[in-house]
Structures are given as structure tokens and as C-alpha cells.
Scaffold this active site. Structure first.
Site, mmCIF file in Angstrom:
data_model
loop_
_atom_site.group_PDB
_atom_site.id
_atom_site.type_symbol
_atom_site.label_atom_id
_atom_site.label_comp_id
_atom_site.label_asym_id
_atom_site.label_seq_id
_atom_site.Cartn_x
_atom_site.Cartn_y
_atom_site.Cartn_z
ATOM 1 N N GLY A 165 42.737 -5.419 42.737
ATOM 2 C CA GLY A 165 43.202 -5.833 41.438
ATOM 3 C C GLY A 165 44.570 -5.204 41.650
ATOM 4 C CB CYS A 166 46.781 -4.204 38.610
ATOM 5 S SG CYS A 166 48.365 -3.508 38.353
#
Length: 282
Positions: free
Chosen positions: A132-133
Site C-alpha cells: 500500500g502507501c
């Protein structure tokens, strides 16, 4: 004397005595062993053993390599500027009697004025994880035991040297990826894999938390057969626990480092990730 070519931003600081914004420099949280040299002329300036964390927003050293740094009164009449004794490049300022270390000296140096040359250490290994981020992924890895350095960037795509804006358009094929340098005498790749799975939702198939898109997918980039086997072992352990694992396993490819303002993002912000939470599984 011929000097290294500088970018406009490097010139602003090194030649025209500017200052980079606090908590944006490349070397603030650098804990690797080596030496720091002048970005303009490559003259050795500081040993990593003299670096300490002053929480001031810039790299700090309590000593310099003998004869490498020159002190001159600042134009404001209140501070003392430090410059490279070889080429006159502006480094920053020096402050005394603050009590940070026993030497009572703090060289407050712009990262952009320096280049770091890492000491060769065969125990230092690199691993690459996408969950993810990359702000949140890096947050947990940079705090893990045995980790010496982290960086965020992009891997797995088909565009060279992509920008964050390009990757956000979702057509470069890259995943937001964290590069982890760890001391294999103090931790292991297995520990890194466990931390990877315990800090994100590896069952999510369209991103991570509220961050939806192909750049946010879960992936372990393995460098060799041993790493691949360890990753496969832990996927199997999770499946045996009843999880449906969405994490991809891919061979390492070119890692493209992201822009400086993304590095150690939550450390500089003083906040915690919104989409990554530690949950013990193993």
C-alpha cells in the site's frame, strides 16, 4: 580545480548559502556506517560515528574530520557558518554548549551539501516490500530491530525513473515499494517478512485500506531463491490459518527512489500511518 556539476537547488544552498527545509534532507535518519563527503568537491568531511540525532531537522555531527571544515563568522553576526575547507562549499552552521553530546558541539549540516559513501559490510542486506502507501510501510520497517536504513520508491513498472505523479496515474505498472537495509547479524529476512504481513491487510485485492489502485497492491519482491522460499513458506502459514492471501511474489527489478519529501514521511510529520496497523500474527 574542477568541481562536480550541481543542480539549481544544490547551487542555492552550496554556493549561495541557502538552507534546505527542515526534515526534508536525505540524511537526517541515515544510520549506516561510512563517511560524508562534500557534494561539490568530494572532500571527506564527517565520519558516521560522529553523527547524532538532535531532532533539529538537519543532520547533526559533534565532530569533523580533522582539517576538513572551516568556521567563519556568519553575515548576521550571531552565528558561525561552516564551509568545506577544500572548496568553500556552504555546509550549514555550528553551535556550541547545547549539551547534546559530551563534545558540546553540533554541526548542523544541510543534507544537500553532502554525499554519503557507505562502508562495505557483507552483513548488510536489502529487501523490498510493497504493502500500500509506502509512507506507512516504511514507518514500521524503519523502527524495526536491525534495520539500518529505509527508502521509499517504485518497482515493477515499465517506465524509467518515474515520478510520483506518473505512478499516481496508474499506468506505469509500478508498485509503491519500500527498500529495507538490514543487518543480517542482528535480524533476518524471515523477520522482515513477518513484519511485512503483520503491518497490512494482505487479503485486500484492490489496494490497501482507502488507497485503491494498482500501485497500492501487496507484493514481496524477492532477490534470490532463498528469499522466495521464505516468502512462500509464510504465505502457506497464513493460508493454513484460514487467510486468503492476495500478496504477489515477484522477482526484484529496478528500484526507483521517490522524491525526497516522501522519505521517512511520518517521522518528519510526527504522526502515525492511517492505513497500516501492527497486528501480531506469528
Amino acid at each position: 580545480m574542477k568541481y562536480n556539476e550541481l543542480t539549481p537547488e544544490e547551487e542555492r544552498v552550496i554556493i549561495y548559502k541557502g538552507t534546505e527545509a527542515p526534515y526534508t534532507g536525505e540524511y537526517i535518519n541515515n544510520k549506516r556506517s561510512g563517511i560524508y563527503v562534500c557534494r561539490r568537491c568530494n572532500a571527506p568531511l564527517y565520519n558516521s560515528s560522529d553523527k547524532f540525532d538532535s531532532h533539529c531537522g538537519w543532520p547533526s555531527f559533534d565532530d569533523e574530520i580533522e582539517g576538513a571544515v572551516k568556521r567563519i563568522p556568519d553575515a548576521d553576526g550571531q552565528r558561525t557558518e561552516i564551509i568545506c575547507n577544500n572548496c568553500g562549499a556552504h555546509l550549514g552552521h555550528v553551535f556550541l554548549n547545547e549539551g547534546f553530546t559530551t563534545k558540546n558541539t553540533r554541526h548542523c549540516v544541510n543534507s544537500i551539501s553532502l554525499k554519503f559513501i557507505q562502508e562495505e559490510n557483507k552483513m548488510i542486506k536489502k529487501a523490498y516490500f510493497a504493502s500500500g502507501c509506502f509512507w506507512g510501510t516504511e514507518y514500521y520497517f524503519m523502527k524495526a530491530q536491525g534495520v539500518k536504513h529505509t527508502a521509499v520508491g517504485f518497482m515493477g513498472g515499465h517506465v524509467d525513473n518515474p515520478t510520483y505523479q506518473q505512478v499516481c496515474q496508474k499506468n506505469t505498472g509500478h508498485l509503491e515499494t519500500t527498500e529495507v537495509e538490514y543487518d543480517s547479524s542482528k535480524t533476518s529476512y524471515e523477520d522482515m517478512v513477518k513484519l511485512f504481513f503483520e503491518t497490512h491487510d494482505f487479503t485486500q485485492t484492490d489496494g490497501q485500506g482507502p488507497d485503491i489502485g494498482p500501485q497500492y497492491l501487496s507484493c514481496i519482491f524477492y532477490s534470490n531463491d532463498e528469499e522466495k522460499e521464505i516468502a512462500e513458506e509464510y504465505v502457506k502459514k497464513l493460508e493454513d490459518k484460514g487467510f486468503k492471501v492476495a500478496t504477489m511474489l515477484k522477482s526484484v527489478s529496478q528500484f526507483w527512489k521517490a522524491e525526497d519529501y516522501h522519505q521517512q514521511y511520518y517521522e518528519h510529520k510526527g504522526t502515525k500511518p492511517y492505513c497500516h496497523i501492527y497486528k501480531k500474527i506469528f
